[in-house]
Structures are given as structure tokens and as C-alpha cells.
Design a protein around this motif. Structure first.
Motif, short mmCIF file in Angstrom:
data_model
loop_
_atom_site.label_atom_id
_atom_site.label_comp_id
_atom_site.label_asym_id
_atom_site.label_seq_id
_atom_site.Cartn_x
_atom_site.Cartn_y
_atom_site.Cartn_z
N GLY A 119 20.34 1.34 -4.75
CA GLY A 119 20.05 1.09 -3.34
C GLY A 119 19.37 2.30 -2.74
O GLY A 119 19.67 3.44 -3.13
N THR B 120 12.08 -2.92 -4.76
CA THR B 120 12.28 -4.36 -4.64
C THR B 120 13.08 -4.63 -3.37
O THR B 120 14.13 -4.01 -3.16
N GLU B 121 12.57 -5.52 -2.53
CA GLU B 121 13.31 -5.91 -1.33
C GLU B 121 14.42 -6.86 -1.72
O GLU B 121 14.21 -7.80 -2.49
N VAL B 122 15.62 -6.58 -1.22
CA VAL B 122 16.79 -7.42 -1.47
C VAL B 122 17.47 -7.66 -0.13
O VAL B 122 17.23 -6.93 0.83
N PRO B 123 18.33 -8.68 -0.06
CA PRO B 123 19.06 -8.89 1.20
C PRO B 123 19.79 -7.61 1.62
O PRO B 123 20.49 -7.00 0.83
N ALA C 69 16.64 -2.45 0.36
CA ALA C 69 15.73 -2.35 -0.78
C ALA C 69 16.42 -1.60 -1.90
O ALA C 69 17.37 -0.85 -1.68
N GLU C 70 15.93 -1.83 -3.12
CA GLU C 70 16.42 -1.13 -4.29
C GLU C 70 15.24 -0.51 -5.02
O GLU C 70 14.12 -1.02 -4.94
#
Length: 172
Positions: free
Chosen positions: A98, A59-62, A65-66
């Protein structure tokens, strides 16, 4: 509060391997179905030696990615000896990691100066038991084994408690 011992599961093994060296209150390391990297290795390097790979969701996160275990495959990959309802609950509440936890190289080996114990999970599909044995022997850990999945803290809390108590007794 003074810590006498720390224990983590899986990639947390890399955390204690790197951080415990600088904490004089740590008297023992307890690896529970955990990665035990040598200097320069990454969790990703070690995970690549385990087969088959765990099905992950990215999942892309600010800021990056995680990754987390695909909930559709969570029980078979991570918690095979846990009932379906509990495994589904664990899949739903798992905390993504992360990507740096997988790609950052280990810089210290606390197990070189701090006694260590390792609980190897013989039915683990997240970290192959042979890989756990290799890392544990290389670290000079006191080894205990149990017929359990990677979710050993849920399926066999007695075995986890026993290895922690063994380490505590030995380092008093």
C-alpha cells in the motif's frame, strides 16, 4: 506465543522500528536489507536517497493505490544474484505494498531501546548499500555485510540465518 525476535526485509524495517517498542517480548531487532527510519522520516524519504530508483508499477485499488516492482525489471532491481527462473517466480508472486507504507512517517525508534542487528547487502539495487550503512550506524546496530542483492533471503539464506543467530545468542 511469545516472540523473542522479529525480522523483516526492506520496508518491514519501518514496521519493526515503530511497533516493537510496545512489545516487551521483543529482545532484538534484525534488519535484513531494510529501511531503518528515524522519527519523522518515511520509507519514501529514504528510498529517494537510493539511486537509481526502483521501477515501480502503481495499481489503483479500493481505498487507495498499491505499488509493486515492475516484473520486467524485477531481477535487475531486486534479485540480481538469483537465477532467472526464481527471479521470475518472485516477480510473479510479489505482494504489492500500500502506498501508505511509503508515505507514513515513522513515529518511534525501537532501536533506541532494543538491541539491533543489520545485514547490509553490498550488491543491493533496491536500497543502496551506503544508505543501509548510514541507517544502520545511526541506529547503533551491530552490522554484518554480505555480497548479495536485495533478495538475500533467497540468494544467501546462510548469511540471513547467521545474523539472526548472532542476535539471538547476544540477547539470551
Amino acid at each position: 506465543m511469545r516472540r523473542e525476535m522479529i525480522e523483516y526485509v526492506s520496508y518491514g524495517g519501518a514496521v519493526i522500528t515503530n511497533s516493537a517498542v510496545s512489545d516487551p517480548g521483543v529482545k532484538a531487532l534484525v534488519y535484513v536489507a531494510g529501511f531503518i527510519p528515524a522519527t519523522g522520516e518515511t520509507v519514501g524519504d529514504l528510498a529517494a536517497k537510493s539511486s537509481p530508483p526502483i521501477p515501480l508499477v502503481t495499481t489503483e485499488v479500493p481505498g487507495g493505490a498499491e505499488v509493486s516492482i515492475d516484473p520486467a525489471h524485477f531481477r535487475e532491481s531486486f534479485a540480481g544474484d538469483v537465477d532467472r527462473t526464481t527471479a521470475a517466480d518472485l516477480a510473479a508472486v510479489q505482494r504489492p505494498a500500500g502506498t501508505k507504507t511509503v508515505t507514513d512517517a515513522s513515529v518511534r525508534e525501537a532501536y533506541r531501546t532494543i538491541p539491533s542487528w543489520s545485514l547490509i547487502t553490498r550488491r543491493d539495487k533496491a536500497i543502496a548499500p551506503d544508505l543501509q550503512r548510514f541507517m544502520s550506524k545511526r541506529a547503533g546496530a551491530h552490522i554484518e555485510e554480505v555480497n548479495a542483492s536485495h533478495a538475500v533471503m533467497v540468494s544467501r539464506p546462510d548469511a540471513v540465518t547467521r545474523v539472526i543467530e548472532d542476535a539471538a545468542r547476544a540477547t539470551r
